[in-house]
Design an enzyme around this catalytic site. Sequence first.
Site, mmCIF file in Angstrom:
data_model
loop_
_atom_site.group_PDB
_atom_site.id
_atom_site.type_symbol
_atom_site.label_atom_id
_atom_site.label_comp_id
_atom_site.label_asym_id
_atom_site.label_seq_id
_atom_site.Cartn_x
_atom_site.Cartn_y
_atom_site.Cartn_z
ATOM 1 N N SER A 158 0.838 -1.201 0.000
ATOM 2 C CA SER A 158 0.000 0.000 0.000
ATOM 3 C C SER A 158 0.869 1.246 0.000
ATOM 4 O O SER A 158 1.972 1.258 0.562
ATOM 5 C CB SER A 158 -0.889 0.012 1.246
ATOM 6 N N TYR A 216 -2.098 0.093 10.040
ATOM 7 C CA TYR A 216 -2.268 -0.531 8.722
ATOM 8 C C TYR A 216 -1.007 -0.326 7.878
ATOM 9 O O TYR A 216 -0.457 -1.269 7.304
ATOM 10 C CB TYR A 216 -3.481 0.053 8.001
ATOM 11 N N LYS A 227 1.933 -3.211 6.610
ATOM 12 C CA LYS A 227 2.346 -3.452 5.227
ATOM 13 C C LYS A 227 3.863 -3.297 5.069
ATOM 14 O O LYS A 227 4.510 -4.080 4.363
ATOM 15 C CB LYS A 227 1.619 -2.476 4.290
#
Length: 207
Positions: A117, A141, A145
């Site tokens: 991402s 988040y 990643k």
Amino acid sequence: MRILITGGAGYIGSHIANLMVENGFEVFVYDNLSTGFRESLNPKISFTMGDVRDGILLQRVLKDRKIDGVIHLAAKLVVPESIEKPLEYYDTNVAGGLKVLQACQAVGIQQFLFSSSAAVYGITQAGLVGEDHPTNPIHPYGFSKLIMEKMISDYAHANSDFRFITLRYFNVAGASIDGKNGSRIENGTNLLKVAAAAACGKRSAAE
């Protein structure tokens, strides 16, 4: 070529899976359907209901299906939720990703594509962001990643036969040409999904 797509019933995964089938690949999807939809998949695609944290099932599927390569998309992906429930995100995105890599190692799979991402960049000052831009995620988040990216890179460094590609998406948007497959997650936080919903009067422009 036989490809396993983890999270292949999700928004991005289903588009990849269906396109690969149309181009002659033999595709297998592994998904727990927490945010995916099996009906989004071409009927030719073999489906296994499973969680990426289940390493035993993953190994069995990879071995029994004689998989040649893995596309790993399975992950939790809502930024505000990651701030509220960080351990769930590290459990699925990091511990689950580790299980996928370990399963690949166990059965000798050496081709891997990871769905990362642009959240790994954090808040940037540059107008255009290149692959070499410094990474500085600002929420669990994004960190999950980036940790997974590092894990894959370290494994590849230790295993010269392992080949991988990491893709860092920004705001993914759109639907299939026939209009049958698009983003279906309720209360999604993707910028373009929010903008489209506001334009259609389905949510306030101030949200």
